[in-house]
Design a protein around this motif. Structure first.
Motif, short mmCIF file in Angstrom:
data_model
loop_
_atom_site.label_atom_id
_atom_site.label_comp_id
_atom_site.label_asym_id
_atom_site.label_seq_id
_atom_site.Cartn_x
_atom_site.Cartn_y
_atom_site.Cartn_z
N SER A 179 61.34 101.21 50.86
CA SER A 179 60.60 101.81 51.98
C SER A 179 61.57 102.37 53.01
CB SER A 179 59.71 100.77 52.64
OG SER A 179 58.93 100.09 51.67
N HIS A 180 61.34 103.56 53.50
CA HIS A 180 60.57 104.65 52.91
C HIS A 180 61.53 105.79 52.65
CE1 HIS A 180 56.88 102.56 53.91
NE2 HIS A 180 57.25 102.48 55.18
N GLU A 228 61.50 105.50 46.59
CA GLU A 228 60.70 106.34 47.50
C GLU A 228 61.60 107.33 48.25
OE1 GLU A 228 56.76 105.12 49.14
OE2 GLU A 228 58.09 104.49 50.76
N ASP A 264 59.16 109.52 54.30
CA ASP A 264 58.11 108.94 55.13
C ASP A 264 57.28 110.02 55.81
OD1 ASP A 264 56.83 106.59 56.33
OD2 ASP A 264 57.67 107.33 58.22
N ASN A 273 55.21 108.33 51.83
CA ASN A 273 54.51 107.16 52.34
C ASN A 273 53.56 107.55 53.46
OD1 ASN A 273 54.06 104.25 53.08
ND2 ASN A 273 55.01 104.95 54.98
#
Length: 880
Positions: free
Chosen positions: A390-391, A412, A415, A470
């Motif tokens: 994250s992220h 990932e 964001d 995200n």
């Protein structure tokens, strides 16, 4: 003479200045007065906490910083290609080599690399690297980012004809022809299949001035360095040209990578030049897979200074090969089924995942492999089998560790996309927000940044999902749609009413479907072997406007109540919880629905930033605190996730004597204690979390009977009037062996307990994969960048006179280091505003950890003195 690829780290000898020095790009600039630093380095975490800065970034400053490094290259590398690689610079980096500007990179999480062959000197002439880092927009993130060259830097020297950086892709096509067959067996703790089909795609560059006829040999070596398979191919490259080879082959009796036996192979790329008279034969594919041999391969992984690259290798055909590249790979299959969930090597598996941010408390963003190792081993012991980055892309060492430990990964990228999210600067959800961040650079850089992440990481067997974003669809942040005149997100409790309402002047949420399709196509074009996902925040809208259409796997954040409905709406889509609360019912939503592949808790570890308000400077959502110590939630989660018989006891005082203690507490987990220390006569709620049935509670040997089962919260409960002594819960597993947990009343702190954390002495068998064998150098491939001088993690505890953890009054602990550097002390207290540059800190719940790095070039052993003035005790710990 052709030489093996050589890699060296460039982490020592840097000079740093906090502030802008416009002329510092110039090689001749005098930086002798600058601070000497070791990489990784995060200058923000060395600043004092100040309320004027952003709560999102932990109330720590940013600014502009400059780094400079001088280094030399041996004359033997004059005709070679030289490339410098930065694992991460936060952010807006500009880099010069010997006064020549190489380029800039806005995104603070992308790997950055430049070919510096044209600019470097050799022999007696030195080289100088200058780096400017600009992090002046302090509300650019919802969590702490750090500032500076916060990851490692390394240099590659190789032949002019060489593999492209991250250009070799190793992929498992199938295992045993049918991964659902019961065709695996256990051999020495690993899963062995009958065969595996493999595809290799490799890119090569000819940076020489002559055409080249290249023969490549790909050797797959097992953990004992014996050859498991070999493939060969040829390629003709014109001067200045880049080309690729694609090969298909098989591996006989492969050992499979899995969460319980994460077996890793080494893929070695060796090159030789075919004589000119052979040119014209075109591309030839030699499939020599499955060759069985006991030949041991002698690798050359020395540092630059020790490796002149003069050695090649001669095979039976008298062709001289040089090692062009080594990478660790794994053989496994991973499949998401829309009805049955996730399958690894044909076996159904629930993802028990956690989300993690990248900081390490007092270390800031300058994290290290060994700190991650301690944390990951604890998470795995609790039953965790998956990590979500994250992220943003994380440091390469985290992925290496997940490969070694058998932890699956969701990798990932972003964001936010082309529009900024709300960034809280005066407390979480305290208006007005700010809107700085990556959105400013996304339109120009998203393809390069996404491509960099995927190419860097595509050979990690641990990665099973590419996430392209995200909560991009978070309601009114800033996207909205006329179908919803008001939208409330999962985190909008204090949001002003006007901010919840539809506003036609804000961007239309339908735009998100366009970008999602674009990102999904980029991802699949690079790597079609893994599914594309994202973490959706408001599927009530986004699932109806095409946002999920291009996803291979759908991730929902905190939307368990929509699982059944949306599984029926999208029967062809696999689903998982990409971000979930710690509630028992959120976990039951996974176990009760076979089509839900798993969940990722928010979060696995506490982190800096995203603070609710001064003086709190971080988030306490983790199972582990900032010091990497277990919180009460950790033991509770272990009861839900562990496959071994387990139970734990947690306690909490009642709010008043008239209210049931159990009924008066937070219904989930926040106020629990791992303690049996209260005032006599206090009514205490006692909770037992267990994966065994019908635990019985005992206080000082007297049975208090079976507890009341609360299905909503997944626990047994008792109300107990406190009396000092021993509180014990016991039950029997399926094997009839007793499983128990004991809490004992402790006394005041009377002594210090100081231990150096050593992974190979823990109870975790996984550490065997993560630690080099006795007398062996660091593993092949990416791990050649591991530092020999790994930092020591020293665990300090306050104990009472009987050796029990003293959790009452916390005391100040001081540390002094000889022949090393104290990197910081961390107690996990998110309200402790003591500067991380201090050499003292109070314990929290009787514990803290301190980090020490040995000094370079010092032959004497490192000595650490830990003292507590109130106890009148000093303990000296030698570090070998």
């Amino acid at each position: 003479m052709d030489m093996n690829q050589a890699i060296m780290t460039l982490n020592e000898g840097w000079r740093f200045h906090c502030g802008d020095v416009p002329e510092a790009w110039y090689k001749g600039y005098d930086d002798s007065a600058w601070e000497k630093v070791f990489l990784p380095h995060d200058w923000s975490v060395h600043m004092p906490f100040q309320k004027e800065y952003s709560s999102g970034s932990s109330y720590l400053a940013g600014g502009i910083g400059w780094y400079r490094l001088r280094f030399s290259l041996p004359e033997a590398y004059r005709e070679k290609r030289i490339r410098i690689v930065f694992d991460g610079i936060y952010k807006n980096s500009r880099i010069w080599c010997n006064s020549y500007h190489l380029g800039k990179r806005p995104y603070g999480y992308s790997e950055i690399s430049y070919d510096i062959t044209e600019f470097v000197n050799f022999g007696d002439q030195d080289n100088e690297i200058s780096v400017q880092v600009t992090h002046t927009d302090l509300a650019d993130s919802r969590w702490f980012t750090g500032s500076g060259i916060y990851r490692k830097v390394w240099l590659i020297a190789e032949e002019p004809v060489h593999p492209v950086l991250h250009g070799t892709q190793f992929r498992t096509v199938a295992v045993c022809g049918n991964e659902t067959e019961a065709s695996t067996a256990s051999t020495q703790g690993t899963e062995v299949a009958q065969s595996a089909r493999i595809h290799i795609r490799a890119e090569f560059a000819n940076d020489s001035e002559q055409d080249a006829h290249l023969r490549a040999r790909f050797r797959l070596l097992d953990a004992d360095k014996c050859e498991a398979a070999r493939w060969e191919s040829e390629l003709i490259l014109a001067a200045g040209e880049t080309g690729e080879m694609q090969l298909d082959g098989a591996v006989k009796n492969p050992r499979l990578w899995s969460v319980n036996s994460p077996y890793l192979y080494t893929l070695v790329t060796e090159l030789t030049k075919v004589p000119d008279e052979s040119i014209g034969n075109g591309l030839t594919d030699y499939d020599l897979c499955g060759r069985e041999t006991e030949e041991k391969i002698d690798f050359i992984n020395e540092q630059f200074e020790a490796n002149c690259g003069e050695r090649g290798r001669e095979n039976n055909d008298e062709d001289i090969y040089w090692i062009a590249q080594t990478e660790r790979v794994g053989i496994r299959t991973a499949v998401f089924d829309p009805d049955e969930g996730f399958f690894l090597n044909g076996e159904n598996l629930k993802l028990k995942g956690v989300c993690v941010h990248h900081d390490g408390g007092c270390l800031g963003a300058a994290m290290t492999r060994e700190v991650w190792l301690r944390r990951l081993l604890k998470l795995k012991e609790a039953g965790c089998n998956a990590i979500r980055t994250s992220h943003n892309p994380h440091m390469p060492e985290l992925y290496d560790l997940c490969d070694e430990l058998g932890l699956l990964m969701m990798d990932e990228a972003f964001d936010e996309w082309e529009n900024p999210k709300n960034k809280w600067s005066t407390g979480h959800n305290v208006y007005p927000p700010k809107h700085q961040g990556y959105a400013e650079d996304f339109p120009q850089w998203y393809e390069a940044d996404l491509t960099t992440m995927i190419r860097r990481d595509w050979n990690h067997p641990s990665i099973i999902l590419w996430s392209v974003g995200n909560e991009i669809d978070y309601p009114n942040d800033p996207y909205c749609h006329p179908d919803f005149q008001a939208m409330v997100g999962n985190n909008d409790a204090d949001k002003p009413t006007a901010e919840l309402m539809y506003n036609p002047d804000k961007p239309d949420a339908r735009r998100l479907a366009v970008i999602a399709e674009r990102l999904a196509n980029i991802t699949r074009n690079l790597d079609s072997s893994r599914p594309v996902t994202l973490a959706a925040a408001f599927p009530e809208l986004s699932s109806r406007i095409g946002f999920l259409d291009e996803l291979d796997v759908v991730g929902y954040n905190y939307k368990e109540h929509l699982y059944e409905q949306d599984h029926a709406r999208f029967p062809e889509k696999p689903f998982l919880g990409s971000e979930n609360s710690h509630s028992y019912q959120a976990w039951r939503a996974v176990t009760d629905h076979p089509y839900i592949s798993g969940q990722f808790l928010w979060t696995g570890i506490d982190y800096l930033g995203e603070a609710h308000g001064w003086p709190i400077h971080g988030s306490g959502a983790g199972l582990l605190d900032l010091a990497g110590n277990e919180k009460p939630a950790y033991y509770r989660r272990k009861a839900f996730w562990s496959e071994k018989p387990y139970l734990c006891l947690l306690t909490a005082a009642a709010k008043d004597d008239k209210t049931s203690a159990a009924a008066g507490r937070d219904p989930e987990w926040k106020d629990f204690q791992v303690s049996w220390n209260y005032e006599p006569g206090t009514l205490v709620a006692v909770f037992c979390f267990a994966n065994v049935k019908n635990p019985e509670l005992f206080l000082n040997g007297k049975s208090l009977g079976a507890g009341a089962w609360r299905e909503t919260y997944g626990r047994y409960e008792w109300d107990v009037t406190f009396e000092p002594g021993i509180l014990k819960a016991a039950a029997h597993g399926e094997d009839e062996k007793e499983v128990s947990c004991i809490l004992e009343t402790g006394g005041p702190a009377a002594q210090l307990d100081v231990k150096v954390w050593e992974p190979c002495k823990t109870a975790f068998s996984e550490c065997n994969a993560a630690c080099p064998r006795q007398g062996e150098s660091s593993p092949f491939g990416r791990d050649v960048r591991r530092e020999e001088r790994e930092i020591a993690q020293i665990e300090v505890s306050l104990l009472d006179a009987q050796g029990r953890l003293a959790v009452g009054k916390d005391l100040a602990v001081r540390a002094e280091v000889e022949n090393g550097t104290l990197l910081g002390l961390e107690n996990g207290d998110l309200a402790d505003l003591t500067s991380y540059t201090e050499n003292w800190r109070k314990t929290r719940n009787g514990r803290l950890v301190l980090y020490v790095r040995p000094d370079s070039g010092v032959q004497a052993s490192v000595s650490v003195r830990v003292s507590c003035e109130e106890l009148g005790q000093t303990t000296e710990v030698p570090l070998c």
